[in-house]
Design an enzyme around this catalytic site. Structure first.
Site, PDB file in Angstrom:
ATOM      1  N   ASN A 147      13.314   1.529  -7.784  1.00  0.00           N
ATOM      2  CA  ASN A 147      13.407   2.546  -6.945  1.00  0.00           C
ATOM      3  C   ASN A 147      13.671   2.098  -5.457  1.00  0.00           C
ATOM      4  O   ASN A 147      13.319   2.977  -4.555  1.00  0.00           O
ATOM      5  CB  ASN A 147      12.096   3.397  -7.199  1.00  0.00           C
ATOM      6  CG  ASN A 147      10.946   2.668  -6.856  1.00  0.00           C
ATOM      7  OD1 ASN A 147      10.977   1.742  -6.372  1.00  0.00           O
ATOM      8  ND2 ASN A 147       9.548   3.342  -7.320  1.00  0.00           N
ATOM      9  N   ARG A 285       2.912   0.988   2.485  1.00  0.00           N
ATOM     10  CA  ARG A 285       1.261   1.136   1.826  1.00  0.00           C
ATOM     11  C   ARG A 285       0.621   1.775   3.170  1.00  0.00           C
ATOM     12  O   ARG A 285       0.607   1.071   4.234  1.00  0.00           O
ATOM     13  CB  ARG A 285       0.788  -0.073   1.591  1.00  0.00           C
ATOM     14  CG  ARG A 285       1.270  -0.690   0.048  1.00  0.00           C
ATOM     15  CD  ARG A 285       0.920   0.839  -1.172  1.00  0.00           C
ATOM     16  NE  ARG A 285       1.564   0.371  -2.430  1.00  0.00           N
ATOM     17  CZ  ARG A 285       2.896   0.869  -2.729  1.00  0.00           C
ATOM     18  NH1 ARG A 285       3.355   1.789  -2.111  1.00  0.00           N
ATOM     19  NH2 ARG A 285       3.130   0.376  -4.108  1.00  0.00           N
ATOM     20  N   GLN A 314      -5.133   7.681  -3.109  1.00  0.00           N
ATOM     21  CA  GLN A 314      -4.234   8.606  -3.753  1.00  0.00           C
ATOM     22  C   GLN A 314      -4.934   9.145  -5.140  1.00  0.00           C
ATOM     23  O   GLN A 314      -5.157   8.310  -6.026  1.00  0.00           O
ATOM     24  CB  GLN A 314      -2.999   7.874  -4.047  1.00  0.00           C
ATOM     25  CG  GLN A 314      -2.257   7.636  -2.749  1.00  0.00           C
ATOM     26  CD  GLN A 314      -0.654   7.250  -2.762  1.00  0.00           C
ATOM     27  OE1 GLN A 314       0.052   7.026  -1.792  1.00  0.00           O
ATOM     28  NE2 GLN A 314      -0.279   6.671  -4.071  1.00  0.00           N
ATOM     29  N   HIS A 333       3.248  11.024  -2.257  1.00  0.00           N
ATOM     30  CA  HIS A 333       3.736   9.793  -2.749  1.00  0.00           C
ATOM     31  C   HIS A 333       5.108  10.023  -3.548  1.00  0.00           C
ATOM     32  O   HIS A 333       4.795   9.819  -4.939  1.00  0.00           O
ATOM     33  CB  HIS A 333       2.928   8.617  -3.186  1.00  0.00           C
ATOM     34  CG  HIS A 333       3.245   7.331  -3.260  1.00  0.00           C
ATOM     35  ND1 HIS A 333       2.674   6.247  -3.442  1.00  0.00           N
ATOM     36  CD2 HIS A 333       4.719   6.739  -3.186  1.00  0.00           C
ATOM     37  CE1 HIS A 333       3.219   5.178  -3.436  1.00  0.00           C
ATOM     38  NE2 HIS A 333       4.656   5.601  -3.748  1.00  0.00           N
TER      39      HIS A 333
HETATM   40  P1  NDP Z   1      10.720  -6.975  -1.281  1.00  0.00           P
HETATM   41  O1  NDP Z   1       9.756  -7.941  -2.007  1.00  0.00           O
HETATM   42  O2  NDP Z   1      12.133  -6.754  -1.763  1.00  0.00           O
HETATM   43  O3  NDP Z   1      10.693  -7.188   0.178  1.00  0.00           O
HETATM   44  C1  NDP Z   1       9.569  -7.228   0.806  1.00  0.00           C
HETATM   45  C2  NDP Z   1       9.715  -8.199   1.903  1.00  0.00           C
HETATM   46  O4  NDP Z   1       8.529  -8.281   2.991  1.00  0.00           O
HETATM   47  C3  NDP Z   1      10.119  -9.623   1.898  1.00  0.00           C
HETATM   48  O5  NDP Z   1      11.538  -9.776   2.503  1.00  0.00           O
HETATM   49  C4  NDP Z   1       9.015 -10.317   2.420  1.00  0.00           C
HETATM   50  O6  NDP Z   1       9.592 -11.588   3.105  1.00  0.00           O
HETATM   51  C5  NDP Z   1       8.666  -9.504   3.475  1.00  0.00           C
HETATM   52  N1  NDP Z   1       7.217  -9.939   3.906  1.00  0.00           N
HETATM   53  C6  NDP Z   1       6.196 -10.120   3.429  1.00  0.00           C
HETATM   54  N2  NDP Z   1       5.097 -10.502   4.183  1.00  0.00           N
HETATM   55  C7  NDP Z   1       5.697 -10.115   5.550  1.00  0.00           C
HETATM   56  C8  NDP Z   1       4.883  -9.870   6.866  1.00  0.00           C
HETATM   57  N3  NDP Z   1       3.694 -10.146   6.999  1.00  0.00           N
HETATM   58  N4  NDP Z   1       5.631  -9.445   7.853  1.00  0.00           N
HETATM   59  C9  NDP Z   1       6.994  -9.263   7.435  1.00  0.00           C
HETATM   60  N5  NDP Z   1       7.740  -9.106   6.485  1.00  0.00           N
HETATM   61  C10 NDP Z   1       7.075  -9.455   5.289  1.00  0.00           C
HETATM   62  O7  NDP Z   1      10.021  -5.438  -1.704  1.00  0.00           O
HETATM   63  P2  NDP Z   1      10.764  -4.107  -1.719  1.00  0.00           P
HETATM   64  O8  NDP Z   1      11.402  -3.954  -0.424  1.00  0.00           O
HETATM   65  O9  NDP Z   1      11.315  -3.802  -2.827  1.00  0.00           O
HETATM   66  O10 NDP Z   1       9.182  -3.199  -1.388  1.00  0.00           O
HETATM   67  C11 NDP Z   1       8.453  -3.258  -0.186  1.00  0.00           C
HETATM   68  C12 NDP Z   1       7.355  -2.297  -0.476  1.00  0.00           C
HETATM   69  O11 NDP Z   1       7.673  -1.081  -0.486  1.00  0.00           O
HETATM   70  C13 NDP Z   1       6.425  -2.636  -1.654  1.00  0.00           C
HETATM   71  O12 NDP Z   1       5.774  -3.750  -1.518  1.00  0.00           O
HETATM   72  C14 NDP Z   1       5.893  -1.417  -2.030  1.00  0.00           C
HETATM   73  O13 NDP Z   1       4.352  -1.527  -1.312  1.00  0.00           O
HETATM   74  C15 NDP Z   1       6.693  -0.511  -1.126  1.00  0.00           C
HETATM   75  N6  NDP Z   1       7.077   0.491  -2.111  1.00  0.00           N
HETATM   76  C16 NDP Z   1       7.080   1.779  -1.823  1.00  0.00           C
HETATM   77  C17 NDP Z   1       7.483   2.849  -2.594  1.00  0.00           C
HETATM   78  C18 NDP Z   1       7.278   4.103  -2.500  1.00  0.00           C
HETATM   79  O14 NDP Z   1       7.440   5.006  -3.133  1.00  0.00           O
HETATM   80  N7  NDP Z   1       6.876   4.755  -1.373  1.00  0.00           N
HETATM   81  C19 NDP Z   1       8.469   2.106  -3.751  1.00  0.00           C
HETATM   82  C20 NDP Z   1       8.656   0.993  -4.002  1.00  0.00           C
HETATM   83  C21 NDP Z   1       8.049  -0.049  -3.198  1.00  0.00           C
HETATM   84  P3  NDP Z   1       9.687 -13.151   2.103  1.00  0.00           P
HETATM   85  O15 NDP Z   1      10.586 -12.585   0.896  1.00  0.00           O
HETATM   86  O16 NDP Z   1      10.375 -13.892   3.111  1.00  0.00           O
HETATM   87  O17 NDP Z   1       8.405 -13.193   1.713  1.00  0.00           O
END
Ligand code: NDP
Length: 384
Positions: A147, A285, A314, A333
């Site tokens: 998603n 989140r 939630q 959400h």
């Molecule tokens: P990804 O794993 O593709 O991306 C997360 C990114 O965050 C990675 O590039 C990671 O870097 C980076 N990261 C980790 N820690 C930090 C930090 N401290 N500062 C900056 N960047 C950081 O996840 P998604 O993009 O698929 O999803 C992201 C978040 O979105 C999920 O964890 C979830 O909480 C939320 N989400 C919400 C949804 C909704 O319905 N609202 C649905 C799906 C997800 P690196 O790879 O270098 O570690």
């Protein structure tokens, strides 16, 4: 034989199935970057159906029953007398969605000695105590990418809704008014603004790509820098940390996973360092903010708007400050549970279960915790 407890959101108030707005959904074969959509051996649902609520049962009722497993589906998830807690003690598998999370705290995991698999139908497994899952050898898996684009579209929509002052203007229209000045007094163009994302992962990158045609100045921060050719293609400026990013932008969209480093990131101090009249959209989140500090920044005018779809807890209580704070464009959400997304994450849930029951390896990108440690996507997302 296994017992699975599935915690899903309640059915629509007007009953199930609903009258669908369209006759089907678009077919998507692969995600950006080339990985394929889920590939279970078969599915027992019609893509486009409402699968994420109790009656939808993620289209998995037949799958469990045909194999002789026990399946309990409930939306009653909170408190010690909830059906979820009553069914936990002999559960082998718990399936939950972030939209209606079954919080698997240390206390609850202690009440579930048989629990071996905690499966998130969606993305984001922070509702599971991952440290305890590691100690207990519980596998945690989610349906990575299912998603991501759904959330990216929602974030872009909410950025535009805030900057263009959509929600109050819509209200004037439905209330029978024609108050142009009241609508226009907080409406701006996005063109030319500085727009940044925190984390350029799957969702953050998709947001950047979707915003590029709006002729904005793009910025990002991430724990790892994007390849130079991607930075050049998107014409996006890298910032080494969140502090420097928020000072350089008018709009910030949050896409970082929730863990120790990002918890309460948007506190009073960070908010005070932002440009007056900044906008925040948070579809990551809620616990990455201090909720009272967000409400106070909206009241003081430091923030011109706040939107997103993630709350804590939630569902939030009726008196949650975010329900009534000024200039918010919040939704429940819902960004990641469009009917389009549900078809993908229901199929992905089945793919993971098929692998699990057959003793076959789960795709590494679906793994968060495995064999007592962060694994796959979990190893990348939930630690520096
Ligand atoms: P990804 O794993 O593709 O991306 C997360 C990114 O965050 C990675 O590039 C990671 O870097 C980076 N990261 C980790 N820690 C930090 C930090 N401290 N500062 C900056 N960047 C950081 O996840 P998604 O993009 O698929 O999803 C992201 C978040 O979105 C999920 O964890 C979830 O909480 C939320 N989400 C919400 C949804 C909704 O319905 N609202 C649905 C799906 C997800 P690196 O790879 O270098 O570690």
């Amino acid at each position: 034989m296994a017992k699975c407890v599935m915690v899903l959101y309640p059915d629509p108030v007007d009953g199930y199935p609903p009258q669908y707005a369209r006759d089907g959904i678009q077919v998507i074969h692969s995600y950006p970057g080339g990985s394929t959509v889920p590939t279970p051996s078969q599915i027992d649902f019609t893509p486009g159906d409402l699968l994420g609520c109790v009656s939808g049962a993620l289209g998995l009722r037949k799958f469990f029953e045909d194999a002789g497993h026990e399946l309990v589906v409930t939306s009653d998830k909170d408190g010690p007398d909830s059906e979820f807690e009553r069914e936990l003690p002999d559960a082998d598998i718990v399936i939950s969605q972030p939209f209606w999370p079954a919080y698997l705290t240390a206390e609850r995991i202690a009440k579930a000695p048989n629990l071996k698999l905690a499966l998130t139908a969606g993305i984001g497994s922070d509702h599971v105590d991952l440290d305890v899952a590691k100690e207990r050898g519980i596998t945690v898996a989610e349906v990575t990418y299912s998603n991501s684009i759904s959330v990216a579209e929602h974030a872009v929509m909410q950025i535009l809704a805030l900057v263009r002052n959509f929600v109050p203007s819509h209200r004037w229209a439905t209330d029978g008014g024609w108050n142009i000045a009241d609508c226009a007094q907080r409406a701006y163009d996005l063109e030319g603004m500085d727009v940044g994302v925190i984390a350029a992962g799957r969702i953050g990158r998709a947001v950047l790509r979707r915003l590029a045609p709006f002729d904005v100045n793009l910025h990002y921060t991430d724990s790892r820098r994007l390849p130079p050719e991607v930075e050049a293609e998107l014409n996006v400026t890298f910032h080494p940390d969140v502090q420097s990013l928020v000072q350089a932008v008018d709009v910030v969209s949050v896409h970082s996973p929730l863990y120790a480093d990002t918890r309460a990131m948007f506190d009073e101090k960070l908010l005070a360092s932002m440009r007056r009249g900044s906008y925040i959209v948070n579809t990551a989140r809620a616990e990455e903010t201090v909720p009272e500090a967000i409400a106070a920044a909206l009241r003081s005018g430091r923030l011109a708007g706040y939107a997103g779809d993630v709350w804590f807890p939630q569902p939030p209580p009726a008196d949650h400050p975010w329900r009534t704070m000024p200039n918010n464009a919040m939704t429940p959400h819902v960004s990641g549970t469009t009917l389009s997304a549900q078809a993908r994450y229901a199929a992905g849930t089945r793919e993971i279960l098929e692998c699990w029951f057959a003793g076959k390896a789960i795709r590494p990108e679906y793994l968060i915790v495995d064999a007592g440690q962060l694994a796959g996507t979990g190893a990348l997302s939930y630690q520096k």
